[in-house]
Design an enzyme around this catalytic site. Structure first.
Site, PDB file in Angstrom:
ATOM      1  N   LYS A  13     -12.219 -51.920  50.377  1.00  0.00           N
ATOM      2  CA  LYS A  13     -12.210 -53.387  50.573  1.00  0.00           C
ATOM      3  C   LYS A  13     -12.260 -53.944  51.892  1.00  0.00           C
ATOM      4  O   LYS A  13     -13.123 -54.728  52.045  1.00  0.00           O
ATOM      5  CB  LYS A  13     -10.808 -53.834  49.921  1.00  0.00           C
ATOM      6  CG  LYS A  13     -10.742 -53.367  48.562  1.00  0.00           C
ATOM      7  CD  LYS A  13      -9.229 -54.433  47.883  1.00  0.00           C
ATOM      8  CE  LYS A  13      -7.914 -53.978  48.813  1.00  0.00           C
ATOM      9  NZ  LYS A  13      -7.360 -52.619  48.476  1.00  0.00           N
ATOM     10  N   ARG A  87      -1.847 -59.540  44.684  1.00  0.00           N
ATOM     11  CA  ARG A  87      -1.670 -58.038  44.425  1.00  0.00           C
ATOM     12  C   ARG A  87      -0.710 -58.053  43.330  1.00  0.00           C
ATOM     13  O   ARG A  87      -0.161 -56.870  42.942  1.00  0.00           O
ATOM     14  CB  ARG A  87      -0.894 -57.728  45.605  1.00  0.00           C
ATOM     15  CG  ARG A  87      -1.655 -56.629  46.597  1.00  0.00           C
ATOM     16  CD  ARG A  87      -0.718 -56.393  47.617  1.00  0.00           C
ATOM     17  NE  ARG A  87      -0.932 -55.020  48.576  1.00  0.00           N
ATOM     18  CZ  ARG A  87      -1.902 -55.104  49.288  1.00  0.00           C
ATOM     19  NH1 ARG A  87      -2.703 -55.935  49.839  1.00  0.00           N
ATOM     20  NH2 ARG A  87      -2.127 -53.832  50.041  1.00  0.00           N
ATOM     21  N   ARG A 126      -8.609 -42.486  58.465  1.00  0.00           N
ATOM     22  CA  ARG A 126      -9.067 -44.041  58.572  1.00  0.00           C
ATOM     23  C   ARG A 126      -8.396 -44.515  60.067  1.00  0.00           C
ATOM     24  O   ARG A 126      -7.361 -43.732  60.187  1.00  0.00           O
ATOM     25  CB  ARG A 126      -8.354 -44.905  57.593  1.00  0.00           C
ATOM     26  CG  ARG A 126      -8.793 -46.418  57.725  1.00  0.00           C
ATOM     27  CD  ARG A 126      -8.628 -47.069  56.469  1.00  0.00           C
ATOM     28  NE  ARG A 126      -7.263 -47.433  55.953  1.00  0.00           N
ATOM     29  CZ  ARG A 126      -6.986 -48.288  55.053  1.00  0.00           C
ATOM     30  NH1 ARG A 126      -7.910 -48.684  54.316  1.00  0.00           N
ATOM     31  NH2 ARG A 126      -5.572 -48.483  54.572  1.00  0.00           N
ATOM     32  N   ARG A 160      -3.075 -46.488  61.261  1.00  0.00           N
ATOM     33  CA  ARG A 160      -2.027 -47.147  60.800  1.00  0.00           C
ATOM     34  C   ARG A 160      -0.798 -46.330  60.547  1.00  0.00           C
ATOM     35  O   ARG A 160      -1.026 -45.269  59.988  1.00  0.00           O
ATOM     36  CB  ARG A 160      -2.488 -48.207  59.462  1.00  0.00           C
ATOM     37  CG  ARG A 160      -3.220 -49.193  59.892  1.00  0.00           C
ATOM     38  CD  ARG A 160      -3.819 -49.932  58.673  1.00  0.00           C
ATOM     39  NE  ARG A 160      -3.142 -49.916  57.490  1.00  0.00           N
ATOM     40  CZ  ARG A 160      -3.537 -50.599  56.337  1.00  0.00           C
ATOM     41  NH1 ARG A 160      -4.778 -50.943  56.232  1.00  0.00           N
ATOM     42  NH2 ARG A 160      -2.643 -50.714  55.268  1.00  0.00           N
ATOM     43  N   ARG A 171       2.413 -46.429  47.840  1.00  0.00           N
ATOM     44  CA  ARG A 171       1.518 -47.702  47.816  1.00  0.00           C
ATOM     45  C   ARG A 171       0.550 -47.684  46.369  1.00  0.00           C
ATOM     46  O   ARG A 171       0.519 -48.638  45.932  1.00  0.00           O
ATOM     47  CB  ARG A 171       0.655 -47.719  48.965  1.00  0.00           C
ATOM     48  CG  ARG A 171       1.362 -48.380  50.145  1.00  0.00           C
ATOM     49  CD  ARG A 171       0.671 -47.953  51.201  1.00  0.00           C
ATOM     50  NE  ARG A 171      -0.568 -48.670  51.777  1.00  0.00           N
ATOM     51  CZ  ARG A 171      -1.525 -48.083  52.450  1.00  0.00           C
ATOM     52  NH1 ARG A 171      -1.276 -46.904  53.217  1.00  0.00           N
ATOM     53  NH2 ARG A 171      -2.676 -48.734  52.805  1.00  0.00           N
TER      54      ARG A 171
HETATM   55  P1  AMP Z   1      -3.220 -53.689  53.369  1.00  0.00           P
HETATM   56  O1  AMP Z   1      -3.863 -53.900  54.725  1.00  0.00           O
HETATM   57  O2  AMP Z   1      -3.900 -54.686  52.502  1.00  0.00           O
HETATM   58  O3  AMP Z   1      -3.326 -52.176  52.876  1.00  0.00           O
HETATM   59  O4  AMP Z   1      -1.605 -54.142  53.282  1.00  0.00           O
HETATM   60  C1  AMP Z   1      -0.936 -53.339  54.073  1.00  0.00           C
HETATM   61  C2  AMP Z   1       0.670 -53.604  53.747  1.00  0.00           C
HETATM   62  O5  AMP Z   1       0.885 -55.170  53.711  1.00  0.00           O
HETATM   63  C3  AMP Z   1       0.799 -53.307  52.100  1.00  0.00           C
HETATM   64  O6  AMP Z   1       1.265 -52.095  51.800  1.00  0.00           O
HETATM   65  C4  AMP Z   1       1.955 -54.325  52.026  1.00  0.00           C
HETATM   66  O7  AMP Z   1       3.293 -53.838  52.633  1.00  0.00           O
HETATM   67  C5  AMP Z   1       1.718 -55.476  53.050  1.00  0.00           C
HETATM   68  N1  AMP Z   1       0.800 -56.716  52.100  1.00  0.00           N
HETATM   69  C6  AMP Z   1      -0.628 -56.886  51.895  1.00  0.00           C
HETATM   70  N2  AMP Z   1      -0.842 -57.856  51.253  1.00  0.00           N
HETATM   71  C7  AMP Z   1       0.265 -57.920  50.539  1.00  0.00           C
HETATM   72  C8  AMP Z   1       0.637 -58.889  49.472  1.00  0.00           C
HETATM   73  N3  AMP Z   1      -0.841 -59.630  48.912  1.00  0.00           N
HETATM   74  N4  AMP Z   1       1.597 -58.776  48.895  1.00  0.00           N
HETATM   75  C9  AMP Z   1       2.730 -58.052  49.424  1.00  0.00           C
HETATM   76  N5  AMP Z   1       2.232 -57.338  50.422  1.00  0.00           N
HETATM   77  C10 AMP Z   1       1.164 -57.393  51.172  1.00  0.00           C
END
Ligand code: AMP
Length: 215
Positions: A13, A87, A126, A160, A171
């Site tokens: 994404k 989410r 990544r 990360r 996750r």
């Molecule tokens: P991502 O970069 O989208 O993989 O997000 C990294 C982390 O940020 C996730 O594993 C969550 O801990 C937090 N996070 C990101 N977006 C959300 C969301 N919409 N709701 C809750 N936590 C989020």
């Protein structure tokens, strides 16, 4: 155009969002990126959410909504791409309300489908540019010139903390419990378009462009 990218961690994404931002001028609203910026600023909120993110758990809905509302207000275009948000059903309904208040609505939700075992390789290989956050992969998506970011010329890269195999398992579990039901939610609204994100980067890009061209 209001677009939502839906899919498990590591499905591509972020990479495809970056592509659409560069080629079609979308405002890319990634809640993950916005939260990481908050963490790096070492603000009180950043300190509060850092361990939640590193543990692969969801950040509180109210924090997410406040961030989304603020970013939407600041967006310079109405071509907005939501990446990593919503989410959960609660977040999806909240997004409908936020958009409604601004006379906007989702035009299309792109669901990235990919086999689970491919995600481990995608996630563990990544890395990101420290300066602009651009996402790369050690095998499938390296910078054009080794050690130099294609977007900003930055020379520092990091992986990360939550991109470990252990955190990915957590996750994914939360993804299937809370986010996966959104596929049906948007299918029933007639908004869902599925793409095959197990293909190589250029094929996925072509699929995305053909989706955009329908609007
Ligand atoms: P991502 O970069 O989208 O993989 O997000 C990294 C982390 O940020 C996730 O594993 C969550 O801990 C937090 N996070 C990101 N977006 C959300 C969301 N919409 N709701 C809750 N936590 C989020």
């Amino acid at each position: 155009m209001i677009l939502v990218f839906l899919g498990p961690p590591g499905c591509g994404k972020g990479t495809q969002s970056q592509f659409l931002k560069d080629t079609h001028g979308f405002c890319h609203l990634s809640t993950g990126d916005l939260l990481r910026t908050e963490v790096h600023s070492q603000s009180q909120l950043g300190l509060q959410i850092a361990s939640t993110i590193n543990n692969g758990l969801f950040v509180n809905d109210q924090i997410i909504l406040d961030i989304i509302k603020k970013s939407l207000e600041q967006a310079e275009t109405r071509d907005v791409l939501f990446d990593g948000f919503p989410r959960s059903l609660v977040q999806a309904k909240a997004l409908d309300n936020v958009l409604d208040e601004q006379n906007l609505k989702i035009d299309c939700v792109v669901s990235f489908s990919i086999a689970e075992d491919a995600l481990v390789d995608r996630i563990t290989g990544r890395f990101n540019c420290v300066d602009c956050g651009r996402v790369y992969h050690e095998k499938n998506n390296k910078p054009q010139v080794e050690g130099i970011c294609d977007t900003c010329g930055g020379k520092r890269f990091v992986s990360r903390e939550d991109d470990s195999k252990e955190s990915l398992e957590k996750r994914l579990k939360i993804y299937y419990e809370s986010t996966y039901p959104l596929i049906n939610y948007y299918k029933e609204k007639g908004l869902l378009i599925e793409i095959d994100s197990s293909q190589n980067l250029d094929n996925v890009k072509s699929q995305i462009v053909s989706v955009i061209n329908r609007f």
